[in-house]
Scaffold this motif. Structure first.
Motif, PDB file in Angstrom:
ATOM      1  N   ARG A  47     -22.543  37.600  -7.225  1.00 11.04           N
ATOM      2  CA  ARG A  47     -22.036  37.293  -8.557  1.00 11.04           C
ATOM      3  C   ARG A  47     -22.381  35.862  -8.956  1.00 11.04           C
ATOM      4  NH1 ARG A  47     -15.926  39.992  -8.444  1.00 11.04           N
ATOM      5  NH2 ARG A  47     -16.567  42.022  -7.549  1.00 11.04           N
ATOM      6  N   VAL A  48     -22.644  35.700 -10.227  1.00  9.42           N
ATOM      7  CA  VAL A  48     -22.870  34.366 -10.790  1.00  9.42           C
ATOM      8  C   VAL A  48     -21.735  34.116 -11.780  1.00  9.42           C
ATOM      9  CG1 VAL A  48     -24.423  32.890 -12.107  1.00  9.42           C
ATOM     10  CG2 VAL A  48     -25.372  34.576 -10.496  1.00  9.42           C
ATOM     11  N   SER A  49     -20.763  33.311 -11.375  1.00 12.57           N
ATOM     12  CA  SER A  49     -19.552  33.091 -12.177  1.00 12.57           C
ATOM     13  C   SER A  49     -19.500  31.676 -12.725  1.00 12.57           C
ATOM     14  CB  SER A  49     -18.306  33.357 -11.324  1.00 12.57           C
ATOM     15  OG  SER A  49     -18.340  34.650 -10.746  1.00 12.57           O
ATOM     16  N   ASP A  50     -18.909  31.554 -13.888  1.00  9.75           N
ATOM     17  CA  ASP A  50     -18.705  30.233 -14.496  1.00  9.75           C
ATOM     18  C   ASP A  50     -17.413  29.637 -13.930  1.00  9.75           C
ATOM     19  OD1 ASP A  50     -20.979  30.698 -15.932  1.00  9.75           O
ATOM     20  OD2 ASP A  50     -19.961  31.184 -17.800  1.00  9.75           O
ATOM     21  N   ASP A  51     -17.455  29.281 -12.650  1.00  6.23           N
ATOM     22  CA  ASP A  51     -16.286  28.770 -11.958  1.00  6.23           C
ATOM     23  C   ASP A  51     -16.429  27.270 -11.687  1.00  6.23           C
ATOM     24  OD1 ASP A  51     -18.272  28.809 -10.052  1.00  6.23           O
ATOM     25  OD2 ASP A  51     -17.396  30.439  -8.884  1.00  6.23           O
ATOM     26  N   VAL A  58     -23.720  22.401 -12.936  1.00 10.30           N
ATOM     27  CA  VAL A  58     -24.071  21.925 -14.271  1.00 10.30           C
ATOM     28  C   VAL A  58     -24.103  20.407 -14.310  1.00 10.30           C
ATOM     29  CG1 VAL A  58     -23.287  21.791 -16.675  1.00 10.30           C
ATOM     30  CG2 VAL A  58     -23.214  23.978 -15.459  1.00 10.30           C
ATOM     31  N   GLU A  59     -23.100  19.780 -13.706  1.00  4.00           N
ATOM     32  CA  GLU A  59     -23.030  18.322 -13.695  1.00  4.00           C
ATOM     33  C   GLU A  59     -24.222  17.732 -12.953  1.00  4.00           C
ATOM     34  OE1 GLU A  59     -21.353  14.750 -14.899  1.00  4.00           O
ATOM     35  OE2 GLU A  59     -20.829  16.825 -15.435  1.00  4.00           O
ATOM     36  N   SER A  60     -24.607  18.355 -11.824  1.00  4.12           N
ATOM     37  CA  SER A  60     -25.751  17.886 -11.051  1.00  4.12           C
ATOM     38  C   SER A  60     -27.045  18.008 -11.845  1.00  4.12           C
ATOM     39  CB  SER A  60     -25.862  18.682  -9.746  1.00  4.12           C
ATOM     40  OG  SER A  60     -27.019  18.321  -9.026  1.00  4.12           O
ATOM     41  N   ILE A  61     -27.214  19.130 -12.548  1.00  4.72           N
ATOM     42  CA  ILE A  61     -28.425  19.330 -13.347  1.00  4.72           C
ATOM     43  C   ILE A  61     -28.490  18.325 -14.483  1.00  4.72           C
ATOM     44  CG2 ILE A  61     -29.607  20.946 -14.893  1.00  4.72           C
ATOM     45  CD1 ILE A  61     -28.604  23.215 -13.125  1.00  4.72           C
ATOM     46  N   LYS A  62     -27.350  18.034 -15.089  1.00  4.81           N
ATOM     47  CA  LYS A  62     -27.316  17.048 -16.172  1.00  4.81           C
ATOM     48  C   LYS A  62     -27.749  15.671 -15.682  1.00  4.81           C
ATOM     49  CE  LYS A  62     -23.680  19.080 -19.107  1.00  4.81           C
ATOM     50  NZ  LYS A  62     -22.285  18.903 -19.601  1.00  4.81           N
ATOM     51  N   ASN A  63     -27.290  15.319 -14.476  1.00  5.47           N
ATOM     52  CA  ASN A  63     -27.550  13.981 -13.957  1.00  5.47           C
ATOM     53  C   ASN A  63     -28.913  13.836 -13.286  1.00  5.47           C
ATOM     54  OD1 ASN A  63     -25.018  13.064 -14.813  1.00  5.47           O
ATOM     55  ND2 ASN A  63     -24.037  13.701 -12.892  1.00  5.47           N
ATOM     56  N   TYR A  64     -29.347  14.876 -12.568  1.00  2.00           N
ATOM     57  CA  TYR A  64     -30.549  14.744 -11.752  1.00  2.00           C
ATOM     58  C   TYR A  64     -31.629  15.789 -12.034  1.00  2.00           C
ATOM     59  CZ  TYR A  64     -26.966  12.192  -9.147  1.00  2.00           C
ATOM     60  OH  TYR A  64     -25.942  11.345  -8.790  1.00  2.00           O
ATOM     61  N   GLY A  65     -31.308  16.773 -12.876  1.00  4.44           N
ATOM     62  CA  GLY A  65     -32.253  17.859 -13.085  1.00  4.44           C
ATOM     63  C   GLY A  65     -32.147  18.881 -11.959  1.00  4.44           C
ATOM     64  N   VAL A  66     -33.033  19.869 -11.940  1.00  4.28           N
ATOM     65  CA  VAL A  66     -33.060  20.876 -10.885  1.00  4.28           C
ATOM     66  C   VAL A  66     -33.892  20.322  -9.733  1.00  4.28           C
ATOM     67  CG1 VAL A  66     -33.703  23.233 -10.264  1.00  4.28           C
ATOM     68  CG2 VAL A  66     -32.811  22.757 -12.553  1.00  4.28           C
ATOM     69  N   LEU A  67     -33.226  19.866  -8.671  1.00  4.35           N
ATOM     70  CA  LEU A  67     -33.916  19.215  -7.560  1.00  4.35           C
ATOM     71  C   LEU A  67     -34.674  20.200  -6.684  1.00  4.35           C
ATOM     72  CD1 LEU A  67     -31.112  16.702  -6.504  1.00  4.35           C
ATOM     73  CD2 LEU A  67     -33.125  16.259  -7.916  1.00  4.35           C
ATOM     74  N   ASN A  68     -34.151  21.423  -6.572  1.00  3.84           N
ATOM     75  CA  ASN A  68     -34.780  22.436  -5.716  1.00  3.84           C
ATOM     76  C   ASN A  68     -35.295  23.575  -6.590  1.00  3.84           C
ATOM     77  OD1 ASN A  68     -35.597  23.778  -3.427  1.00  3.84           O
ATOM     78  ND2 ASN A  68     -33.589  24.718  -3.065  1.00  3.84           N
ATOM     79  N   SER A  84     -34.537  33.601  -5.601  1.00  2.00           N
ATOM     80  CA  SER A  84     -33.401  32.691  -5.411  1.00  2.00           C
ATOM     81  C   SER A  84     -33.381  31.741  -6.599  1.00  2.00           C
ATOM     82  CB  SER A  84     -33.535  31.903  -4.106  1.00  2.00           C
ATOM     83  OG  SER A  84     -34.592  30.967  -4.195  1.00  2.00           O
ATOM     84  N   GLY A  85     -32.170  31.374  -7.022  1.00  2.00           N
ATOM     85  CA  GLY A  85     -32.054  30.467  -8.158  1.00  2.00           C
ATOM     86  C   GLY A  85     -31.271  31.023  -9.329  1.00  2.00           C
ATOM     87  N   HIS A  86     -30.516  32.099  -9.119  1.00  4.50           N
ATOM     88  CA  HIS A  86     -29.738  32.692 -10.214  1.00  4.50           C
ATOM     89  C   HIS A  86     -28.667  31.724 -10.733  1.00  4.50           C
ATOM     90  CE1 HIS A  86     -31.571  36.203  -8.309  1.00  4.50           C
ATOM     91  NE2 HIS A  86     -31.322  36.893  -9.410  1.00  4.50           N
ATOM     92  N   ARG A  87     -28.023  31.008  -9.820  1.00  6.57           N
ATOM     93  CA  ARG A  87     -26.995  30.053 -10.242  1.00  6.57           C
ATOM     94  C   ARG A  87     -27.632  28.846 -10.930  1.00  6.57           C
ATOM     95  NH1 ARG A  87     -21.982  29.990  -8.538  1.00  6.57           N
ATOM     96  NH2 ARG A  87     -22.004  27.735  -8.318  1.00  6.57           N
ATOM     97  N   ARG A  88     -28.792  28.429 -10.443  1.00  8.37           N
ATOM     98  CA  ARG A  88     -29.483  27.303 -11.085  1.00  8.37           C
ATOM     99  C   ARG A  88     -29.918  27.666 -12.507  1.00  8.37           C
ATOM    100  NH1 ARG A  88     -33.445  26.508  -6.184  1.00  8.37           N
ATOM    101  NH2 ARG A  88     -32.252  28.316  -5.474  1.00  8.37           N
ATOM    102  N   LYS A  89     -30.360  28.908 -12.685  1.00  9.20           N
ATOM    103  CA  LYS A  89     -30.743  29.337 -14.028  1.00  9.20           C
ATOM    104  C   LYS A  89     -29.534  29.303 -14.960  1.00  9.20           C
ATOM    105  CE  LYS A  89     -32.288  33.143 -16.883  1.00  9.20           C
ATOM    106  NZ  LYS A  89     -32.412  34.617 -17.026  1.00  9.20           N
ATOM    107  N   ARG A  90     -28.386  29.815 -14.484  1.00 11.22           N
ATOM    108  CA  ARG A  90     -27.173  29.804 -15.304  1.00 11.22           C
ATOM    109  C   ARG A  90     -26.753  28.368 -15.606  1.00 11.22           C
ATOM    110  NH1 ARG A  90     -24.561  31.400 -19.509  1.00 11.22           N
ATOM    111  NH2 ARG A  90     -22.288  31.322 -19.313  1.00 11.22           N
ATOM    112  N   GLY A  91     -26.885  27.491 -14.615  1.00 13.09           N
ATOM    113  CA  GLY A  91     -26.555  26.088 -14.839  1.00 13.09           C
ATOM    114  C   GLY A  91     -27.427  25.473 -15.910  1.00 13.09           C
ATOM    115  N   CYS A  92     -28.723  25.811 -15.896  1.00 10.91           N
ATOM    116  CA  CYS A  92     -29.640  25.304 -16.920  1.00 10.91           C
ATOM    117  C   CYS A  92     -29.251  25.815 -18.295  1.00 10.91           C
ATOM    118  CB  CYS A  92     -31.076  25.723 -16.595  1.00 10.91           C
ATOM    119  SG  CYS A  92     -31.820  24.835 -15.215  1.00 10.91           S
ATOM    120  N   GLU A  93     -28.839  27.087 -18.370  1.00 12.51           N
ATOM    121  CA  GLU A  93     -28.413  27.655 -19.652  1.00 12.51           C
ATOM    122  C   GLU A  93     -27.207  26.903 -20.192  1.00 12.51           C
ATOM    123  OE1 GLU A  93     -29.781  32.322 -18.954  1.00 12.51           O
ATOM    124  OE2 GLU A  93     -27.711  31.694 -18.536  1.00 12.51           O
ATOM    125  N   LEU A  94     -26.238  26.619 -19.312  1.00 13.12           N
ATOM    126  CA  LEU A  94     -25.028  25.920 -19.747  1.00 13.12           C
ATOM    127  C   LEU A  94     -25.318  24.472 -20.126  1.00 13.12           C
ATOM    128  CD1 LEU A  94     -22.485  27.302 -17.094  1.00 13.12           C
ATOM    129  CD2 LEU A  94     -22.681  27.942 -19.505  1.00 13.12           C
TER     130      LEU A  94
END
Length: 301
Positions: A47-51, A58-68, A84-94
């Motif tokens: 599951r990919v949840s907005d938890d 999201v905070e990490s992507i905002k500050n540093y981008g997608v590192l991996n 792999s990367g479903h959560r990273r994709k959702r983070g980018c969307e948010l």
């Protein structure tokens, strides 16, 4: 924070599968791909949840981008399938991003399944339903690749997460539960050991049991689950037996209450509440007699 070298990332995935790198598999570059072209893995069990964890992503992507970079493979119908990367994709969307860095590889279906499971299975707070379906997918993929022996394959399936082959087999059994019963396992209302026994019930029998649980608000114990499993194996399980087993009084001091209106749907309209209860407990007594008869027969062998 220093970005890992691409060569290290490639080696990690190849070592994970024990594969030899080839020009057909390796494209040797990280690409920025539009999010709309990235599609979830088929039957993705996690599951990919907005938890709270997603908030941290999201905070990490905002500050540093997608590192991996995410790992994807081309789809025959266009775009790319996320391995792999479903959560990273959702983070980018948010975050409002429109692209994400990905590593494109040409993996087979079985190779992709194994990597997808292994890259997620060590996450914290994985639900039993997620692990059940993930292990089932990886087990089937490894069997396709020619692993010999059920126990040997099960041991290999659980190696990444540190689970024994027996534990893996138990989770795989849970994958045979209906979604409704498996949700109760996720919610800790049905223990895993009970869910494993209930997984042997036929699909229709599981639906009857789920309806019985909803109507009575009674969850089967380990002993009752064993009784249901045995009745199913003997071809004797029906809705009446299910209600009889659920309503069985394990302790004379325990009073079980059930709506006659709900259970009455399975009996003629002319039956009173007392008549319905009489039939149910008559079925239970008959079932107990059959069990005792079998036990006596076994003692004489």
């Amino acid at each position: 924070m220093r970005r890992p070298k691409k060569e290290i990332q490639l080696t990690t995935y190849d070592e994970l599968l024990g594969l030899e790198e080839s020009p057909e598999k390796s494209m040797n570059q990280v690409m920025e791909i539009e999010l709309e072209k990235l599609h979830p893995f088929k039957n993705h069990p996690f599951r990919v949840s907005d938890d709270e964890k997603m908030d941290e992503t999201v905070e990490s992507i905002k500050n540093y981008g997608v590192l991996n970079p995410a790992l994807v493979r081309p789809r025959s119908e266009g775009g790319y399938e996320l391995i792999s990367g479903h959560r990273r994709k959702r983070g980018c969307e948010l975050c409002g991003k429109t692209t994400m860095p990905v590593l494109v590889r040409n993996y087979t279906d079985d190779e992709a399944v194994i990597i997808m499971v292994d890259s997620n299975i060590q996450r914290e707070n994985i639900l039993p339903s997620e692990k059940a379906h993930a292990y089932k997918m990886k087990y089937d993929a490894m069997k396709h690749q020619g692993s010999k022996g059920e126990k040997y394959t099960a041991d290999m399936v659980g190696e990444t997460a540190g689970d024994s082959g027996r534990t893996v087999q138990r989770y795989i059994r849970l994958a045979s539960l209906s979604d409704g019963l498996l949700e109760y396992v996720d919610d800790n209302k049905i223990p895993m050991i009970v869910g494993e026994k209930l997984s042997y019930l036929k699909p229709q029998e599981q639906e009857w049991l789920l309806e019985g649980i909803v109507n009575s608000n009674i969850f089967p114990t380990k002993q009752q689950a064993e009784q249901l499993k045995e009745c199913s194996a003997n071809g004797k399980l029906n809705q009446g037996y299910i209600y009889a087993i659920l309503l069985k009084k394990e302790n004379s001091k325990i009073n079980v209450t059930i709506s006659a209106k709900k259970i009455g749907n399975y009996f003629p309209e002319t039956y009173s509440k007392e008549q319905i209860e009489e039939v149910i407990f008559m079925l239970l007594d008959k079932w107990k007699e059959n069990r005792e008869g079998v036990a006596d027969a076994e003692d004489t062998v």
